[in-house]
Design an enzyme around this catalytic site. Structure first.
Site, short mmCIF file in Angstrom:
data_model
loop_
_atom_site.label_atom_id
_atom_site.label_comp_id
_atom_site.label_asym_id
_atom_site.label_seq_id
_atom_site.Cartn_x
_atom_site.Cartn_y
_atom_site.Cartn_z
CE LYS A 186 7.35 4.30 25.21
NZ LYS A 186 6.74 5.17 26.25
CD GLU A 261 15.01 -6.99 35.45
OE1 GLU A 261 14.43 -7.33 36.49
OE2 GLU A 261 16.07 -7.53 35.05
CB CYS A 295 10.67 -2.33 41.01
SG CYS A 295 12.45 -2.15 40.96
CD GLU A 393 4.45 -2.81 41.66
OE1 GLU A 393 3.90 -2.90 40.55
OE2 GLU A 393 5.69 -2.75 41.81
P1 NAD Z 1 4.14 0.54 32.55
O1 NAD Z 1 4.18 -0.92 32.29
O2 NAD Z 1 2.83 1.23 32.52
O3 NAD Z 1 5.02 1.32 31.47
C1 NAD Z 1 6.40 1.05 31.30
C2 NAD Z 1 6.81 1.43 29.89
O4 NAD Z 1 6.13 0.59 28.97
C3 NAD Z 1 6.46 2.86 29.50
O5 NAD Z 1 7.49 3.39 28.70
C4 NAD Z 1 5.19 2.68 28.67
O6 NAD Z 1 5.01 3.71 27.74
C5 NAD Z 1 5.49 1.37 27.98
N1 NAD Z 1 4.30 0.62 27.52
C6 NAD Z 1 3.06 0.64 28.04
N2 NAD Z 1 2.24 -0.17 27.32
C7 NAD Z 1 3.00 -0.71 26.34
C8 NAD Z 1 2.75 -1.64 25.28
N3 NAD Z 1 1.54 -2.18 25.08
N4 NAD Z 1 3.77 -1.99 24.48
C9 NAD Z 1 5.01 -1.48 24.67
N5 NAD Z 1 5.29 -0.59 25.64
C10 NAD Z 1 4.31 -0.22 26.47
O7 NAD Z 1 4.89 0.75 33.93
P2 NAD Z 1 5.05 2.12 34.74
O8 NAD Z 1 3.75 2.43 35.37
O9 NAD Z 1 5.72 3.13 33.86
O10 NAD Z 1 6.12 1.70 35.84
C11 NAD Z 1 5.80 1.18 37.07
C12 NAD Z 1 5.99 -0.32 37.09
O11 NAD Z 1 7.33 -0.65 36.75
C13 NAD Z 1 5.76 -0.94 38.45
O12 NAD Z 1 5.03 -2.13 38.30
C14 NAD Z 1 7.18 -1.26 38.94
O13 NAD Z 1 7.28 -2.28 39.89
C15 NAD Z 1 7.85 -1.61 37.66
N6 NAD Z 1 9.30 -1.50 37.79
C16 NAD Z 1 10.05 -2.64 37.82
C17 NAD Z 1 11.42 -2.57 37.97
C18 NAD Z 1 12.25 -3.81 38.00
O14 NAD Z 1 13.45 -3.69 37.79
N7 NAD Z 1 11.70 -4.98 38.23
C19 NAD Z 1 12.04 -1.32 38.10
C20 NAD Z 1 11.25 -0.17 38.06
C21 NAD Z 1 9.88 -0.28 37.90
#
Ligand code: NAD
Length: 501
Positions: A186, A261, A295, A393
């Site tokens: 997804k 992550e 991240c 962040e």
């Molecule tokens: P997000 O949590 O908003 O969304 C990530 C994914 O989760 C998307 O596909 C979204 O559609 C899905 N999602 C959202 N709500 C959900 C739910 N209730 N149930 C299941 N899936 C759901 O994150 P984002 O804004 O897309 O990404 C940015 C974040 O990701 C930042 O906090 C960044 O630090 C983190 N990140 C972490 C790493 C790592 O390896 N630690 C790497 C890249 C990004």
């Protein structure tokens, strides 16, 4: 604006559909959502909006492919050959992938090219891992041999964020498929474009139908349905810490194994004896590469008092000279932020920062880019540890600098947030480097280096930055069930209940 009129990639897909059981599919209820590019913020296409019904179909296909299909039963070498063909398919499309990624996410093209190659490398690497994998065996005197085998866990749910979308998708796809799982991916709703190349890459490589399934959609609908599905024993999630908490709560219902992550607010600790110029290079690259939407960004720079003013000045001068421009321009170092909503959030943090600290560079839209989600690389100095821009962040090209006097104070400041993803230490004193690296509470620390990571090393965060490790054999373990098998090879005494006479 004429200067911001960006040519769209030729043959830009405008109807992004799911891919279920080897076939493209619209949503069961026909729903779609719009997607725009971050330079014009104009809608370029519509994306199938999956929900529980689409997830049901995809999980059913993946389950069939797992239960009845060849994939989990192939030898490691057979699966590795297919993974290498996927890598070939990515490599021949690297330029197209980079073009689509840059258009969709606003990442600078040179960095998107690097990500495409890393995506191919993810498949090559995990192909190598599975053919070289060894299992545990224990000889118990002359009585027993015990050994452990890994078996693919089943259907893996993979949920990915919008920053570096294709690379992160492959970071999960490669080990899950290598382990013999079948998958439902997804992708993030703000950056669905590059994933549209995956179906043809998978099919060309010979991945059987149903092994790789793709369902687009809004997180709270498609993502939530995937997490709640009882036939998906593994959820690998990358995204915000808050979303991770929701996913863990739902996963508890079915006692799923999760890999998380999550977000970060990583410190870059610069001691007075550090190689000044290299530390400046790394601090600048660490927070402004990938538009700061990274991240592991070194978004808190902690600098020892003796060199503090000089370091702030150098950082500010370099930030002001970073080239912000059109993502597709090879000279661009910082492109456009992903989405107007995220852009507004980052701008809000810049305003908060102006109240909390001393702005020394950026802080506004670049004068030559009058529309689109562009921001000047922004540096705040004298950031106090209780400031929101120190604690939260931001996920954009914004960095805060904080002075420290002693090693103890540096460690205390480094650990003074809820996050624990990455850390960077700059010092010529090797013993101190190791000491501080051990004391910094984060999953990964680099000493005198920016974020260069070998795929064999563990990747993951602690505290609010994650649960579990990915990378190397850790990923294979996550997607596997372990079975311990105990074999009697000698005369093993069994107590004889009921034979007391
Ligand atoms: P997000 O949590 O908003 O969304 C990530 C994914 O989760 C998307 O596909 C979204 O559609 C899905 N999602 C959202 N709500 C959900 C739910 N209730 N149930 C299941 N899936 C759901 O994150 P984002 O804004 O897309 O990404 C940015 C974040 O990701 C930042 O906090 C960044 O630090 C983190 N990140 C972490 C790493 C790592 O390896 N630690 C790497 C890249 C990004």
């Amino acid at each position: 604006m004429a200067e911001q009129a960006v040519p769209r990639p030729v043959d830009l897909p405008s109807d992004l559909r799911h891919f279920i059981d080897g076939k493209p599919a619209s949503s069961v209820d026909g729903a779609t959502f719009p997607v725009a590019d971050p330079v014009t913020n104009e809608v370029y296409g519509r994306v199938a909006a999956g929900d529980a019904a689409d997830i049901d179909l995809a999980v059913a296909a993946a389950k069939r492919a797992f239960t009845d299909g060849p994939w989990p039963r192939l030898t490691a070498r057979e699966r590795a050959k297919i993974l290498n063909k996927i890598a070939d398919g990515i490599e021949v499309r690297a330029e197209r992938l980079a073009e689509l990624e840059t258009f969709d996410t606003g990442l600078p093209i040179t960095q998107a090219r690097g990500q495409a190659h890393r995506a191919a490398e993810n498949f090559r690497y995990f192909a190598d891992v599975i053919v070289a994998l060894h299992e545990e065996a224990y000889i118990v005197g002359d009585k027993q041999v015990n050994y452990a085998i890994r078996q693919p866990a089943g259907v893996a749910g993979l949920i990915t964020p919008w920053n570096t979308p294709f690379m992160l998708e492959t970071w999960k796809l490669a080990p899950s498929l290598a382990s013999g799982c079948t998958v439902v991916l997804k992708p993030a709703e703000w950056s669905p474009l590059s994933a549209s190349l995956l179906p043809e890459i998978m099919a060309e490589a010979g991945v059987p139908d149903g092994v790789f399934n793709l369902v687009h959609g809004i997180g709270e609908q498609a993502g939530a349905a995937l997490v709640a599905h009882p036939d998906v024993p593994r959820i690998s999630f990358t995204g915000e810490s808050g979303t991770g908490q929701i996913i863990m709560r739902t996963s508890a219902e079915n006692l799923k194994e999760v890999s998380m992550e999550l977000g970060g607010k990583s410190p870059c600790v610069v001691f007075a004896d550090a190689d000044f110029d290299r530390a400046v290079d790394a601090a600048v690259f660490g927070v402004f590469s990938l538009n700061g939407e990274r991240c592991t960004a070194s978004s808190r720079v902690l600098v020892q008092r003796e060199i503090y003013d000089r370091f702030v000045e150098a950082l500010a001068a370099r930030a002001a000279a970073v080239k912000v421009g059109m993502p597709a321009d090879a000279a661009t170092e910082v492109g456009a932020l992903i989405h107007p909503e995220h852009y507004a959030r980052v701008l809000e943090y810049v305003e908060i920062g102006k109240r909390e600290a001393r702005l020394v560079a950026g802080g506004d839209r670049p004068a030559h880019l009058t529309s689109g989600n562009f921001l000047q690389p922004t540096v705040f100095a004298d950031v106090r540890p209780d400031a929101r821009i120190f604690q939260e962040e931001i996920f954009g090209p914004v960095v805060g600098v904080t002075p420290f006097d002693t090693e103890e104070e540096a460690i205390e400041l480094a650990n003074a947030t809820k996050y624990g993803l990455a850390g960077y230490v700059w010092t010529k004193d090797l013993q101190r480097g190791h000491r501080v690296a051990r004391a910094v509470q984060s999953g990964m620390v680099w000493i005198n280096s920016h974020n260069v990571r070998d795929l064999r090393t563990p990747f993951g965060g602690i505290k609010a930055s994650g649960v579990g490790q990915e990378g190397g054999v850790h990923s294979i373990d996550f997607y596997s069930d372990v079975r311990a098998i105990h074999v009697a090879v000698g005369d093993l005494h069994t107590p004889q209940f009921g034979k007391q006479g």
